[in-house]
Design a protein around this motif. Structure first.
Motif, short mmCIF file in Angstrom:
data_model
loop_
_atom_site.label_atom_id
_atom_site.label_comp_id
_atom_site.label_asym_id
_atom_site.label_seq_id
_atom_site.Cartn_x
_atom_site.Cartn_y
_atom_site.Cartn_z
N LEU A 69 38.33 46.76 24.14
CA LEU A 69 39.75 46.54 24.25
C LEU A 69 40.01 45.51 23.56
N PRO A 70 41.47 45.51 23.12
CA PRO A 70 41.93 44.47 22.18
C PRO A 70 41.82 42.97 22.65
N GLN A 71 42.05 43.09 24.41
CA GLN A 71 42.09 41.50 24.77
C GLN A 71 41.62 41.94 26.25
N GLU A 72 40.71 40.72 26.70
CA GLU A 72 40.18 40.86 27.99
C GLU A 72 39.92 39.65 28.58
N ALA A 73 40.63 38.59 27.90
CA ALA A 73 40.55 37.22 28.41
C ALA A 73 41.15 37.14 29.83
N ASN A 74 42.33 37.99 29.93
CA ASN A 74 43.13 37.83 31.13
C ASN A 74 43.16 39.47 31.73
N LEU A 75 42.21 40.02 31.56
CA LEU A 75 42.26 41.37 31.94
C LEU A 75 41.47 41.83 33.22
N CYS A 76 42.04 42.57 34.06
CA CYS A 76 41.32 43.11 35.21
C CYS A 76 41.09 44.59 35.26
N PHE A 77 39.82 44.79 34.88
CA PHE A 77 39.54 46.17 34.44
C PHE A 77 39.10 47.02 35.67
N VAL A 78 39.71 48.00 35.92
CA VAL A 78 39.46 48.70 37.38
C VAL A 78 38.66 50.09 36.87
N ASP A 79 37.46 50.24 37.19
CA ASP A 79 36.77 51.48 36.86
C ASP A 79 36.71 52.36 38.13
N ILE A 80 37.86 53.09 38.48
CA ILE A 80 37.94 53.75 39.61
C ILE A 80 36.73 54.70 39.92
N ASP A 81 36.33 55.32 38.99
CA ASP A 81 35.24 56.42 39.52
C ASP A 81 34.00 55.80 39.74
N ASN A 82 33.73 54.80 39.30
CA ASN A 82 32.35 53.93 39.49
C ASN A 82 32.58 52.95 40.67
N HIS A 83 34.01 52.74 41.28
CA HIS A 83 34.12 51.93 42.13
C HIS A 83 33.92 50.68 41.98
N CYS A 84 34.26 50.24 40.84
CA CYS A 84 33.83 48.73 40.51
C CYS A 84 34.87 48.17 39.62
N ILE A 85 34.95 46.66 39.78
CA ILE A 85 36.20 45.81 39.13
C ILE A 85 35.52 44.86 38.11
N GLU A 86 36.47 44.62 37.20
CA GLU A 86 35.85 43.34 36.33
C GLU A 86 37.15 42.52 36.38
N LEU A 87 36.81 41.14 37.00
CA LEU A 87 38.05 40.41 37.16
C LEU A 87 38.04 38.97 36.01
N PRO A 88 39.37 38.57 35.70
CA PRO A 88 39.78 37.58 34.83
C PRO A 88 38.97 36.53 35.54
N GLU A 89 38.58 35.37 34.59
CA GLU A 89 37.96 34.08 35.14
C GLU A 89 38.89 33.34 35.86
#
Length: 1334
Positions: free
Chosen positions: A395-415
Motif C-alpha cells: 500500500l502507498p502509505q501505512e504509517a497511519n493505516l488501520c488495515f482490517v482483513d475481514i475474511d481472516n478476522h485480523c487487524i493491523e493497527l497504527p503505532e
C-alpha cells in the motif's frame, strides 16, 4: 417532461428512487475494462514516456474467462429525479465494481448480494442494493469473440516460456516498481471460485487452464445485476424484494403478475415509512416489512451489526472504532463486497452523535485504486482476490493505516494510538449484549445466520425454492397456494372486477371461492402478528441486537460529553458573522474541557477533540442557535438531558467509574412493537396498462421491461400529494427564514466553506476517470495538504506562545503537555501523509524514513568515495553556545544515527516520529527537510510527477510554515523518550583570573533533572583545558563527558570539592551542561568561592539551571523565543548580598513585599497545573525570583552591616544567635512563661537549625539558609517561625529600627501570604535535602 416531474415531485417520500439493470450490451459487444488502459497510462507516466502515445493494447497473458470487461447500465427507471439525479457512471461502477465476469457451466454461478452508497458533494448519501446473478449468453457474436480471445491467449501462452511463473511473483517484484502498480497486479490475480479440483484451480490461476472456453462444448454465462437505489438504508427489505424478483426470473412458473407491476409498485406506490412507524409492502411472493426509528431514537441503521461483530470480534471492532474516531486511514479488505459494506456501515453508525467527515468509499472500484494514494483520512473497502497474500499487497502509505482483513478476522493497527476510555469495561458490556443474543464475542466464526455469508444466504434461497410448495400451503408470510394467489392478486388489483364483486355482494350473490381466499388471506394476516416466519423473527432479532449494541456506544459518548455544552464558546451575534469569522475563532474551550475530565480519559480525548468530526459536531451545536437542530445533535442532547434527570448529582457524570447503558430494554421494545404491529400497508402490486406480447416470460432470462410503463408514476396518489404539499410548506418556511437571516446563495456558500474546513474530498468522482481528472484530484490533495500544514503550524505556535497570543485574542494561554503532544503527533502524521503522496518506491511502512534511508545511503557512498566525513555541504556546525563547549555537528545523517542507535525504537514509523521530534526540539526540522529535498535526483526517483514533494511552490511554502515553529522551544524528544541513554558534557568555568582557577583539591559534580540525577561524578584534578575566544583571550575550564539515562530538563547541579591540598579554595564562575543529542545547553551560575575560611565557608553549592537559548544568525526564526525559564541567582546579585556595604541598588520595601507575593503565587500556579506538566519546583523555590531569594531580601532589609562586626555577616549568623538566645533562656527558665504554641515553635526552630548545622555536608551559610527555608516550606513551619524571629530580643541588636522584620504589620501580612502554601504538598529534590537528620 411534465410526466417525469410528476414522478419526481413525490421522490423525497418514496421508498425507492430507481430500479437499475446492469450487464453486457449486446450491441457494443466485448470491451476491455477501462482499468487496463488506466494502468498503462499511469505506468507510462511513471516511466517518463508520453502517456497519450501508449496504445490501449490487449492483455493476452490472462485467460479471457479471468479478465474483466466493461459493463453498462442497460436500463434504469425512471429516467431522472430532480432531488437525486441519476449518475450513470457511478451506479455502473458500484453495481459491478469488477466489471462483467464470464463463467462456463463448470464454474460456480451462485447469485451474490451487495450494497453500496454514493456520497454527494454536500455529504448526503444515496444507497444502492444489488443482486448479481449469471445469465446464459445467447449472442453468437459474443460467444465467437470469447472463442477468438481464448485462441489468442493460447497462442501467446505457447510462444512464451513453457515454465509457468505464478502471477503472484510478479506482484512482489523489486521495490523499484510502483507501489500502486504492484497493488494493481496483486489485485488482478483473479481467482474465480471454481467447482473444479484445487489442482485445476491452481493451473487456472496462472492462466494455464487446459480447458478454457470452447464455443461448441461449453455454455457461456455472463454476470447481470439488478439494483434498487433508495434514499434510506433499508437493506433487509431491498434484499428480500430483489431476491424475490430474481426467483421469479428463474422459477419454472411465470410470476403472478408481470415483473413491471412489482417494480412500478416499489418505485411509485410504496412510501417511506414515517418516523416511528412500520410499513408492509408486497414483493413477488411474500410481503416485506420495514420500520423507521422515531424522532427521539437512534437514526436508521439496517446493516446487521452482528455480522461485523462476528467477523471481527468485540475487541478488534472497538480498536477499529477508536481508529475511526481519531480519523486515521482505515482500509477494509475482503473477498465479499457485502462484508465490506456491512463492516463500514456498521462502524460509521456506531459513531453517533458524530459523523465521518472524510473520504468514505466502502467499496472501492478497481478503476479507483489510485485513490489509496490519497494523503487524507479515509475509510475504504478493497476487494481481495482468492489466494492473494496480504504481504504482497503493497500500500502507498501505512504509517497511519488501520488495515482490517475481514475474511481472516485480523487487524493491523497504527503505532501508539491511545486506547478508548474504560475499554475493558466497555468490551465487557458489549460482550454481555452479544451473549444475551447467543453470539460469541470472540468473532472469527462465520455465523449460522443467513445474513452473514452470501453462500449460506444463497443456499437457504435454493432450499426455499425447492420447498416453495410446502411454504405456500402453510399459509405463512401472507402466502397462498400458487394459483389461488394469482387469482386473488388479479381480482384485488382489478378495479372492474372489484366493482363487479361489490355489485354481486349487494345483490346477495356470494362469490364463495373469492371470499374463502380473502378470509384465508385475513387469517394469515392475523397469524403473522403472533406466529411469525423464521425470516421475520430473524429480522426482528437482528434489529433488536443492532439497537442494543448502538445504545451501548451512544451511552459512552453521553457519559464522556455529558457537559460539553458548558465549554462551547458562542461569541457571535448572528450566523453571518459567525460563518465569516469561522476559521479565526476558537469555538470550544479545549483546555478547560480536558482539565475537567478524569485522568484516564485524557490521552484519547485530547486527540479526539482535534478531529474534524468533533469540530463539525461543535459547529452544528453553535449553528443550532439560528437554525433547526441537526437530527443527530437533537437526539444526543435529548439523551444528555435524560441522563441529567436520572442523575441528580451532576459530578458523578464526570467520574471515570464506568456506567452501563440504561436504555437497552426500552429501545428494543420500541422496535419490537413496530414490527409486531404494522402501522401502514402499501398499495398491492396490480396489473398495469401494458402492451400485450412484450416482455414475454422466458425462464432464466431477465425480461426486457416496458419502459413507457415504468417511466412515470401515478398522478393521483394520495400519499404522494399529501407529502408533496408538506414538502412545499417546509420549503416555503425555510425560504422565509433564509430571507430573514441572509441571502440564500451567500448563506449556502458560507455553510459549505464552514463545513469543508480541513476537509478535502468526501468522495472520489466516480464518473470521468480521464488522466486529467486524476491530475485534478491530486492537485486538490496538494492544496489540501498545504492548507492543513498551515493550520497545524499556526495552531502549534498560538498554543505555545502563551501570553502574547492571548493578548492578540487567540483564546487560552496555557497549553498542556498533553495537548502539545497531541499536536506534535498530528504533525508527525501529516508529514507521513505528505511523504506518502505520489510515492513510487517504498521500503517499510514509513515513507519519510524510507526517503531518509535512501538519502543516508547516497551520502555515505559519497563519504566513502571522498574518504572524508559527511560532505561539508551537508553539514553545519552549531556556533559555540558558550566558552569551553566544542561545537556540535549539525546534519540530517548525524540525527538519523542518534535515532538508529536507540534500541528502544523497533519500527520505521517509530524512528521517523522520533527523528521529527528530535529535529523539532533542535529547531532544525525545516532545515533538515530542506536538505533532504535538495537532492532532486533522489526525489525524482522516489516520487511521481504529481506528488506534493515535486510541486516546487507548495514545497517552499510548506518548509516556510515549518520554519515558523523555530520561534518556540519544544522538549518533545526529551520528554517522550525518557528511558534512553544520553551523552552529556559538563564544563566548569572558573573566574577568569588564572590564580583563582587553580585548585589542588578533588572536585566532584552531580547533575539533576526532572527525571533523575547522574549520581556523583568525580573529576580528575588539574585537568584544566585552555581555549581562546574570538578575540584570542585565553579561557581555562574543566570539561567532563558522561553518559546516563535521560535526565529530562536539567534543574540543578551540585558542585563541590574535598578541601585537600594547598590550594583548596576555588572561585567558580558557572557550570555549563549540554545534552549531546538535542544540543540543549543549561547554564548554572555560581560566582562564589568554594573553600573553608573564604566567602561563607562552603565546600559545595547547589546551583540552579537556566536554559541557554541558541542564537543562530542564519535563521530568522531563531531570534524569537519562548520567555526564558526561571533562572538561578546571578553572580551580581550574590555579591550584592554577600558584601553588604550595598551598591546603591538595594530593593525598596514595596519591591521586597511584591517579590515575596510573586514567588508564593508562582508556587501556587505550579500546583494548579496537571501533574505531568508542572516542571521543576526547585527552580520556583531556589531560582532567581524564587521563595528563598525573596525571603533573603526580606531578612537583608535593615540588617546591621559590617560597620559593627568588621566582617561579612550572613542571615544564618542571625539565626544561630536566635537559637543560642532561646536555648540559653530556656535553661534559665525565661521561656517557661511563653504561651504553649510559641514554646513548640521555639523547639522546632532550634531543632531544624541544629540538624542543618550538624549535617556532614559543607554547604556554607547561604546554602544553610536556603535549606532552612525549603524545609520550613515543606513542613509548613515558616509562618510559625517568623513571629518568633520578629519578637526575639536579638532583633534589636542586629536590625535597624525601620527594618521590615521589626514592623509587626508587615510580619503578620507576610505570615498570611506564606500560610497560603499550606494547601500544597511541597516535595524537595534529594540534591537539596541529602543527609539532613531531623
Amino acid at each position: 417532461m411534465s410526466a417525469t416531474m410528476s414522478g419526481s415531485g413525490s421522490a423525497p417520500c418514496r421508498f425507492a428512487h430507481y430500479f437499475v439493470i446492469c450487464g453486457i450490451d449486446n450491441e457494443t459487444g466485448l470491451e476491455p475494462d477501462a482499468l487496463a488502459a488506466l494502468y498503462q497510462w499511469l505506468e507510462a507516466d511513471r516511466q517518463g514516456r508520453d502517456p497519450e502515445a501508449v496504445a490501449a493494447g490487449e492483455n493476452f497473458d490472462q485467460s479471457p474467462l479471468k479478465r474483466t470487461f466493461k459493463s453498462k447500465v442497460l436500463a434504469h427507471y425512471p429516467e431522472n429525479i430532480e432531488c437525486n439525479p441519476f449518475d450513470q457512471d457511478a451506479v455502473n461502477m458500484l453495481c459491478m465494481p469488477k466489471g462483467l465476469s464470464f463463467r462456463t457451466q463448470r464454474d460456480s454461478r451462485t447469485p451474490q448480494f451487495h450494497s453500496f452508497l454514493i456520497t454527494r458533494e454536500d455529504g448526503s448519501r444515496t444507497y444502492g442494493f444489488v443482486h448479481t446473478f449469471y445469465e446464459e449468453v445467447t449472442s453468437p457474436q459474443i460467444c465467437s469473440a470469447m472463442q477468438t480471445l481464448h485462441q489468442m491467449h493460447q497462442a501467446e501462452h505457447n510462444t512464451s516460456a513453457h515454465s509457468c511463473p505464478s502471477s503472484s511473483s510478479s506482484s512482489s517484484s523489486s521495490s523499484s516498481s510502483s507501489s500502486m502498480d504492484s497493488l494493481a497486479s496483486s489485485l488482478d490475480e483473479v481467482e474465480s471460485p471454481s467447482s473444479t479440483t484445487s489442482s485445476q484451480a491452481g493451473r487456472r490461476s496462472c492462466g494455464c487452464s487446459s480447458e478454457g472456453y470452447d464455443s461448441v462444448r461449453d455454455t457461456l454465462y455472463v454476470s447481470k445485476a439488478i439494483c434498487l437505489i433508495t434514499p434510506m438504508p433499508f437493506m433487509h427489505a431491498c434484499r428480500r424484494f430483489l431476491s424475490q424478483v430474481h426467483r421469479a426470473v428463474i422459477s419454472h412458473q411465470p410470476p403472478p403478475l408481470p415483473l413491471e407491476s412489482y417494480i412500478y409498485n416499489i418505485l411509485y406506490e410504496v412510501p417511506l415509512p414515517p418516523p416511528g412507524r412500520s410499513l408492509k409492502f408486497h414483493g413477488v411472493y411474500e410481503p416485506v416489512l420495514c420500520q423507521r426509528p422515531g424522532v427521539g431514537e437512534l437514526p436508521l441503521a439496517d446493516f446487521p451489526l452482528s455480522e461485523a461483530f462476528q467477523l471481527l470480534g468485540v475487541e478488534n471492532l472497538v480498536q477499529i472504532f477508536t481508529c475511526v474516531l481519531l480519523e486515521m486511514q482505515i482500509l477494509l479488505y475482503s473477498q465479499d463486497y457485502q462484508r465490506l459494506m456491512a463492516v463500514a456501515e456498521g462502524i460509521t453508525t456506531l459513531l453517533f452523535p458524530f459523523q465521518w467527515q472524510h473520504v468514505y468509499v466502502p467499496i472501492l472500484p478497481a478503476s479507483l485504486l489510485h485513490f489509496l494514494d490519497a494523503p487524507v483520512p479515509y475509510l475504504m473497502g478493497l476487494q481481495s482476490k482468492e489466494g492473494t497474500d496480504r504481504s504482497k499487497l503493497e500500500l502507498p502509505q501505512e504509517a497511519n493505516l488501520c488495515f482490517v482483513d475481514i475474511d481472516n478476522h485480523c487487524i493491523e493497527l497504527p503505532e501508539d494510538f491511545p486506547q478508548f476510555p474504560n475499554k475493558t469495561e466497555f468490551i465487557q458490556e458489549l460482550t454481555e449484549v452479544l451473549l444475551s443474543f447467543g453470539l460469541p464475542p470472540e468473532g472469527g466464526k462465520t455465523s449460522p445466520e443467513p445474513s452473514v455469508s452470501t453462500q449460506t444466504f444463497t443456499l437457504e434461497k435454493e432450499l426455499k425454492s425447492t420447498s416453495l410448495s410446502e411454504l405456500v400451503d402453510d399459509r405463512r408470510n401472507g402466502n397462498l397456494g400458487g394459483e389461488a394467489l394469482d387469482v386473488l392478486e388479479l381480482l384485488q388489483g382489478n378495479p372492474t372486477l372489484e366493482r363487479l364483486q361489490a355489485l354481486a355482494k349487494r345483490t346477495g350473490v356470494k362469490v364463495a371461492r373469492l371470499e374463502a381466499l380473502a378470509s384465508g388471506q385475513k387469517a394469515v394476516g392475523e397469524e403473522s402478528v403472533g406466529g411469525r416466519s423464521p425470516a421475520e423473527e430473524e429480522e426482528l432479532r437482528n434489529a433488536k441486537l443492532n439497537v442494543q449494541l448502538r445504545e451501548v456506544f451512544a451511552a459512552r459518548f453521553a457519559t464522556m460529553f455529558a457537559d460539553y455544552e458548558s465549554f462551547v464558546i458562542q461569541n457571535s451575534p448572528d450566523l453571518e458573522s459567525w460563518l465569516t469569522n469561522r476559521e479565526q475563532m476558537h469555538n470550544f474551550d479545549k483546555a478547560s474541557f480536558l482539565s475537567d475530565q478524569p485522568e484516564p480519559y485524557l490521552p484519547f480525548l485530547s486527540h479526539f477533540i482535534e478531529t474534524q468530526m468533533f469540530a463539525t459536531f461543535i459547529d452544528n451545536k453553535i449553528m443550532s442557535q439560528w437554525e433547526e437542530k441537526e437530527p443527530l445533535l437533537r437526539v444526543f442532547d435529548g439523551r444528555i438531558e435524560k441522563a441529567r434527570l436520572y442523575n441528580v448529582r451532576a459530578p458523578s457524570l464526570r467520574s471515570s467509574v464506568y456506567q452501563k447503558c440504561t436504555f437497552l430494554k426500552e429501545s428494543a421494545q420500541a422496535i419490537e412493537q413496530r414490527l409486531r404491529k404494522i402501522d401502514h400497508t402499501a398499495i398491492h402490486p396490480h396489473l398495469l396498462d401494458m402492451k400485450i406480447g412484450q416482455g414475454k416470460y422466458q425462464q432464466g432470462f431477465f425480461p426486457k421491461l416496458q419502459a413507457d410503463v415504468l417511466a412515470t408514476g401515478p398522478t393521483n396518489n394520495k400519499w404522494s400529494n399529501r407529502t408533496c404539499s408538506t414538502q412545499r410548506r417546509v420549503d416555503r418556511h425555510r425560504q422565509h427564514n433564509d430571507h430573514l437571516v441572509l441571502d440564500n446563495d451567500l448563506k449556502e456558500k458560507y455553510m459549505q466553506e464552514a463545513r469543508n474546513l480541513g476537509k478535502n474530498l468526501r468522495q472520489p468522482k466516480l464518473s470521468d476517470l480521464s488522466p486529467a481528472v486524476i491530475a485534478q484530484t491530486n492537485w486538490k490533495f496538494v492544496e489540501g495538504l498545504l492548507k492543513e500544514c498551515k493550520m497545524k503550524t499556526k495552531r502549534m505556535l498560538v498554543e505555545k506562545m502563551g501570553r502574547e497570543a492571548v493578548e492578540l485574542g487567540h483564546g487560552e494561554a496555557n497549553i498542556t503537555g498533553l495537548e502539545e503532544n497531541t499536536l506534535i503527533a498530528s504533525l508527525c502524521d501529516l508529514l507521513e501523509r505528505i511523504w506518502s503522496h505520489g510515492l513510487q518506491v517504498k521500503q517499510g511502512k514509513s515513507a519519510l524514513w524510507s526517503h531518509l534511508l535512501h538519502y543516508q545511503a547516497r551520502e555515505e557512498k559519497i563519504e566513502q568515495l571522498s574518504e572524508s566525513p559527511v560532505s561539508n555541504s551537508q553539514e553545519k556546525r552549531k556556533p559555540e553556545s558558550s566558552v569551553g563547549l566544542p561545537a556540535l555537528r549539525v546534519s540530517v545523517i548525524q540525527d538519523m544515527r542518534h535515532i538508529q542507535s536507540m534500541g528502544e525504537i523497533k519500527t520505521d514509523v517509530g524512528r521517523a516520529r522520533a527523528w521529527i521530534r528530535l529535529s523539532l526540539e533542535k529547531k532544525l526540522l525545516s532545515q533538515h527537510l530542506k536538505q533532504l529535498l535538495s537532492n532532486q535526483a533522489l526525489t525524482k526517483k522516489l516520487y511521481k510527477r504529481y506528488a506534493f514533494l515535486r510541486c516546487e511552490e507548495e514545497k517552499e511554502q510548506f518548509l516556510f510554515h515549518l520554519l515558523s515553529l523555530n520561534a518556540v522551544d519544544y522538549f518533545c524528544f526529551t520528554s517522550v523518550f525518557t528511558t534512553i541513554m544520553i551523552p552529556y558534557r559538563a564544563v566548569i568555568i572558573p573566574i577568569k583570573k588564572l590564580s583563582n582557577a587553580m585548585t589542588t583539591s578533588n572536585p566532584w559534580l552531580c547533575v539533576s533533572g526532572e527525571l533523575g540525577d547522574s549520581g556523583i561524578l568525580q573529576i580528575t584534578k588539574n585537568v584544566l583545558e585552555m581555549t581562546f575566544d574570538s578575540a584570542f583571550r585565553p579561557h581555562t575550564h574543566i570539561s567532563v563527558a558522561f553518559k546516563c539515562q535521560n535526565l529530562g530538563k536539567l534543574t540543578t547541579v551540585q558542585l563541590g570539592h574535598d578541601n585537600s591540598g594547598l590550594l583548596a579554595k576555588w572561585l567558580v564562575d558557572c557550570v555549563m551542561v549540554r545534552n549531546e543529542i538535542t544540543g540543549h545547553t543549561y547554564k548554572f551560575p555560581c560566582g562564589r568561592w568554594l573553600g573553608k575560611g573564604v566567602d561563607d565557608g562552603s565546600l559545595e553549592r547547589v546551583l540552579i539551571g537556566e536554559f541557554v537559548v541558541p542564537c543562530n544568525d542564519d535563521d530568522g526564526g531563531r531570534g524569537s523565543k519562548t520567555p526564558p525559564l526561571q533562572r538561578s541567582p546571578s553572580q551580581i546579585r550574590r555579591i550584592s548580598i554577600t558584601s553588604l556595604t550595598g551598591r546603591g541598588n538595594k530593593p525598596t520595601t514595596v519591591q521586597i513585599q511584591e517579590s515575596i507575593g510573586e514567588a508564593v503565587n508562582n508556587i501556587i500556579k505550579h500546583f494548579h497545573k496537571p501533574e505531568k506538566e508542572r516542571g521543576s519546583l526547585t527552580v520556583l523555590l531556589c531560582g532567581e525570583g524564587g521563595l528563598v531569594w525573596a525571603l533573603e531580601q526580606f531578612f537583608q532589609n535593615g540588617f546591621r552591616s559590617a560597620r559593627i562586626f568588621q566582617k561579612n555577616v550572613f542571615v544564618w549568623d542571625f539565626y544561630e544567635k536566635v537559637v543560642a538566645f532561646m536555648e540559653n533562656a530556656d535553661q534559665i527558665g525565661d521561656m517557661q512563661e511563653t504561651p504553649q504554641p510559641l514554646g513548640l515553635n521555639c523547639e522546632s526552630f532550634c531543632r531544624y537549625i541544629n540538624a542543618i548545622n550538624n549535617m556532614p555536608r559543607s554547604i556554607g551559610k547561604d546554602g544553610k539558609f536556603q535549606l532552612h527555608v525549603c524545609l520550613g516550606a515543606r513542613d509548613r513551619l515558616l509562618p510559625q517561625w517568623l513571629p518568633l524571629l520578629a519578637e526575639c530580643p536579638v532583633v534589636t541588636r542586629m536590625y535597624e529600627e525601620n527594618a521590615l522584620l521589626r514592623d509587626k504589620l508587615t510580619v503578620s501580612s507576610l505570615v498570611a501570604v506564606l500560610e497560603t502554601l499550606h494547601d500544597f504538598p511541597i516535595t524537595l529534590e534529594s540534591s537539596l535535602t541529602k543527609s539532613v537528620e531531623l
